[in-house]
Design a protein around this motif. Structure first.
Motif, short mmCIF file in Angstrom:
data_model
loop_
_atom_site.label_atom_id
_atom_site.label_comp_id
_atom_site.label_asym_id
_atom_site.label_seq_id
_atom_site.Cartn_x
_atom_site.Cartn_y
_atom_site.Cartn_z
N TYR A 138 0.87 -1.18 0.00
CA TYR A 138 0.00 0.00 0.00
C TYR A 138 0.91 1.23 0.00
O TYR A 138 1.53 1.55 1.02
CB TYR A 138 -0.94 -0.04 1.20
CG TYR A 138 -1.98 -1.11 1.05
CD1 TYR A 138 -3.12 -0.88 0.27
CD2 TYR A 138 -1.81 -2.37 1.61
CE1 TYR A 138 -4.07 -1.88 0.08
CE2 TYR A 138 -2.75 -3.38 1.43
CZ TYR A 138 -3.88 -3.13 0.65
OH TYR A 138 -4.80 -4.12 0.44
N PRO A 139 1.00 1.92 -1.13
CA PRO A 139 2.04 2.94 -1.32
C PRO A 139 2.07 4.05 -0.28
O PRO A 139 3.14 4.44 0.17
CB PRO A 139 1.74 3.48 -2.72
CG PRO A 139 1.12 2.34 -3.44
CD PRO A 139 0.28 1.65 -2.40
N VAL A 140 0.91 4.57 0.14
CA VAL A 140 0.95 5.68 1.08
C VAL A 140 1.46 5.21 2.45
O VAL A 140 2.18 5.94 3.14
CB VAL A 140 -0.43 6.37 1.20
CG1 VAL A 140 -1.43 5.51 1.97
CG2 VAL A 140 -0.29 7.74 1.81
N PRO A 170 -1.14 0.36 -7.39
CA PRO A 170 -0.26 -0.23 -8.40
C PRO A 170 -0.66 -1.64 -8.81
O PRO A 170 -0.26 -2.10 -9.88
CB PRO A 170 1.12 -0.21 -7.72
CG PRO A 170 0.83 -0.17 -6.26
CD PRO A 170 -0.43 0.63 -6.13
N TRP A 171 -1.44 -2.33 -7.97
CA TRP A 171 -1.89 -3.67 -8.34
C TRP A 171 -2.85 -3.65 -9.54
O TRP A 171 -3.11 -4.68 -10.14
CB TRP A 171 -2.56 -4.35 -7.15
CG TRP A 171 -3.67 -3.53 -6.53
CD1 TRP A 171 -4.98 -3.53 -6.88
CD2 TRP A 171 -3.53 -2.60 -5.44
NE1 TRP A 171 -5.68 -2.64 -6.10
CE2 TRP A 171 -4.83 -2.07 -5.19
CE3 TRP A 171 -2.46 -2.18 -4.67
CZ2 TRP A 171 -5.06 -1.12 -4.19
CZ3 TRP A 171 -2.69 -1.25 -3.67
CH2 TRP A 171 -3.97 -0.73 -3.45
N LYS A 172 -3.32 -2.45 -9.89
CA LYS A 172 -4.21 -2.33 -11.05
C LYS A 172 -3.44 -2.05 -12.35
O LYS A 172 -4.04 -2.00 -13.42
CB LYS A 172 -5.23 -1.21 -10.82
CG LYS A 172 -6.25 -1.53 -9.74
CD LYS A 172 -7.30 -0.43 -9.63
CE LYS A 172 -8.36 -0.77 -8.60
NZ LYS A 172 -9.38 0.30 -8.49
N LEU A 173 -2.13 -1.85 -12.24
CA LEU A 173 -1.33 -1.60 -13.43
C LEU A 173 -1.28 -2.85 -14.30
O LEU A 173 -1.35 -3.97 -13.79
CB LEU A 173 0.09 -1.18 -13.04
CG LEU A 173 0.23 0.13 -12.25
CD1 LEU A 173 1.68 0.34 -11.84
CD2 LEU A 173 -0.28 1.31 -13.05
N ASP A 187 3.78 -1.35 -17.56
CA ASP A 187 3.76 -0.50 -16.37
C ASP A 187 3.97 -1.33 -15.10
O ASP A 187 4.71 -0.95 -14.20
CB ASP A 187 2.44 0.26 -16.28
CG ASP A 187 2.37 1.42 -17.25
OD1 ASP A 187 3.44 1.90 -17.67
OD2 ASP A 187 1.26 1.84 -17.61
N ARG A 188 3.33 -2.48 -15.02
CA ARG A 188 3.49 -3.33 -13.84
C ARG A 188 4.84 -4.02 -13.85
O ARG A 188 5.47 -4.20 -12.81
CB ARG A 188 2.37 -4.38 -13.79
CG ARG A 188 2.37 -5.19 -12.49
CD ARG A 188 1.96 -4.29 -11.32
NE ARG A 188 1.95 -4.99 -10.04
CZ ARG A 188 2.84 -4.79 -9.08
NH1 ARG A 188 3.86 -3.96 -9.29
NH2 ARG A 188 2.75 -5.41 -7.93
N ALA A 189 5.29 -4.40 -15.04
CA ALA A 189 6.57 -5.10 -15.15
C ALA A 189 7.75 -4.19 -14.81
O ALA A 189 8.83 -4.67 -14.46
CB ALA A 189 6.73 -5.66 -16.57
N PRO A 219 5.92 -4.62 -4.23
CA PRO A 219 5.21 -5.85 -3.88
C PRO A 219 3.69 -5.74 -4.03
O PRO A 219 3.11 -4.65 -4.03
CB PRO A 219 5.58 -6.05 -2.41
CG PRO A 219 5.85 -4.67 -1.91
CD PRO A 219 6.49 -3.95 -3.05
N GLU A 220 3.07 -6.89 -4.11
CA GLU A 220 1.61 -6.96 -4.06
C GLU A 220 1.16 -6.68 -2.62
O GLU A 220 1.93 -6.85 -1.66
CB GLU A 220 1.14 -8.36 -4.47
CG GLU A 220 1.41 -8.71 -5.92
CD GLU A 220 0.60 -7.87 -6.88
OE1 GLU A 220 -0.57 -7.54 -6.56
OE2 GLU A 220 1.13 -7.51 -7.94
N PRO A 221 -0.08 -6.22 -2.40
CA PRO A 221 -0.57 -5.98 -1.04
C PRO A 221 -0.47 -7.24 -0.17
O PRO A 221 -0.75 -8.35 -0.63
CB PRO A 221 -2.03 -5.59 -1.26
CG PRO A 221 -2.07 -5.03 -2.65
CD PRO A 221 -1.07 -5.84 -3.43
#
Length: 456
Positions: A312-314, A421-424, A428-430, A435-437
């Motif tokens: 979770y980026p924030v 970012p998990w929606k990229l 963009d994701r590569a 990490p994933e949540p």
């Protein structure tokens, strides 16, 4: 000439210092004393960032005293024993000390009073040095302290605040009292790279800039993560290089307005926590209001939280800011505490300990009781609220600037999409190893509510 000892603790300044002014009253000589207490080390509170900031503060205090004809005496050891030694060396007949609220400080005061009385030496303990309003000055009719902030603040706002005292022009110090060398920041290892400088001079410079450029917009901007629009004065309040009385008085004189009022309200929160801790010292380590939580033990998830790798980026941005600066934006503190205690459902004491390991403003009253507030075991009237980190990020970091500043793996992601970012997709994701949540938010919330015995 009669001699006073002024024992500095969390009040490392010359401006607006009632104990120092009282110690000098009647043209007395004064021994300005600071004792490095090994009990602080044993209790785990001597974190590197605070030791370095403390070293700055002591050197700055010594400089200010020398400019006034004095000097700082530094000793190490049991505080009571060292005060007695200095009293004997200086032939002092009184000791002055700022009141404090922690269990350790109150035990120190009790011991000091007893042994000084046995020697015929007076101990003077002064209020409104580390708080604007004394902890015991306000109380509701049916209790010894306020458990809810809003009614406390109403009374606090009506309480007269004493005038700010000028720094003394001269501080005569008797000869013959030895001192250890002043500590140095350079001798401390394990510091945060972006740790700010300490000392009264640095604090007063920051205060002047804040009153000139920041306070007017504080109400509108204090939750702006990227804007960094808070005062950053908390380390100086913690070490007492700035006086809360002076801050209240100067903020009110700054022209009032919503910004000044909001800032003064934060100073009242600080006093509120101190009056809670004064009445309930066990709240430093025990639930103020138990919820019978069955906290989870998940070392891997806690480590991911500490390292800023939760997905979770924030949350991760705030945790990385903490590690780099030894400081964290207040909105970040709320988000990271909610995530640990309510999304991961981990004991608030785990988070409070990590914060105390790194925060330069790490403070028993503010840190522990803010963690309890966020965990729902403290004074919060909505103990089961859960802050959604994605929703909060979009509100308080709408274009993702704060996240990109502290999470470089996501620097290539433009706009608010950086918060999810998990929606990229695709390249963009590569392009990132972010990490994933570590948990689905809905899963974490449901688990927390079950733990509190609430229907999901």
């Amino acid at each position: 000439m009669n001699v006073s000892v002024i024992l500095f603790t969390a009040d490392l300044r010359l401006h607006d210092h009632p104990p120092l002014r009282a110690a000098l009253d009647g043209s007395r000589q004064v021994v300005p004393l600071f004792v490095r207490d090994p009990a602080v080390d044993r209790a785990g509170f001597a974190a590197p960032n605070r030791l370095a900031f403390l070293a700055d503060c002591l050197r700055d205090l010594d400089t200010g005293l020398r400019e006034r004809g004095g000097r700082l005496v530094v000793r190490s050891g049991d505080v009571v024993e060292q005060v007695l030694k200095v009293v004997a060396e200086a032939d002092a007949d009184e000791v002055h000390l700022a009141a404090d609220v922690s269990a350790h400080a109150r035990h120190r005061e009790t011991r000091l009073r007893r042994v000084l009385e046995e020697q015929g030496v007076r101990l003077h303990v002064h209020d409104t040095v580390t708080t604007a309003v004394p902890p015991g000055a306000l109380s509701p009719a049916a209790s010894d302290h306020f458990a809810v902030f809003t009614p406390y603040f109403r009374q606090w706002s009506r309480e007269p605040i004493r005038d700010t005292l000028a720094a003394p022009r001269a501080v005569p110090v008797p000869d013959g009292v030895g001192s250890e060398p002043l500590p140095s920041r350079t001798a401390v290892t394990g510091l945060s790279d972006g740790l700010a400088p300490g000392g009264e001079q640095a604090g007063r410079s920051r205060l002047t800039a804040w009153l000139r450029d920041g306070i007017t917009a504080y109400e509108d901007r204090h939750d702006d993560l990227a804007g960094d629009a808070t005062s950053r004065l908390s380390p100086h309040l913690h070490f007492g290089t700035l006086s809360p009385v002076e801050l209240v008085n100067r903020a009110r004189r700054a022209g009032g307005g919503a910004g000044a009022e909001a800032f003064v309200r934060q100073l009242a929160w600080r006093d509120f926590h101190r009056q809670v801790l004064a009445a309930r010292p066990e709240a430093a380590s025990v639930d103020y209001r138990t919820r019978n939580d069955r906290w989870r033990s998940v070392p891997d998830e806690v480590e991911a939280w500490r390292e800023g790798r939760t997905g979770y980026p924030v949350v991760d941005a705030a945790m990385r800011q903490l590690r780099h600066e030894g400081w964290m934006h207040n909105r970040g503190r709320l988000l990271t505490a909610s995530f640990l205690t309510k999304t991961l459902y981990v004991d608030w004491r785990v988070g409070a300990r990590h914060f105390l390991d790194l925060l330069v403003d790490g403070d028993v009253a503010n840190n522990q009781l803010n963690w309890q507030w966020m965990a729902g075991t403290g004074t919060d009237s909505r103990p089961n609220r859960v802050l959604n980190p994605v929703t909060q990020a979009k509100r308080y970091d709408p274009d993702g600037t704060y996240v990109r500043r502290w999470v470089p793996e996501l620097a290539h992601v433009e706009g608010p999409g950086v918060h999810e970012p998990w929606k990229l997709r695709g390249l963009d994701r590569a392009a990132t190893d972010y990490p994933e949540p570590i948990v689905e938010l809905s899963e974490g919330r449901a688990r927390f509510l079950r733990g509190r015995g609430m229907a999901v």
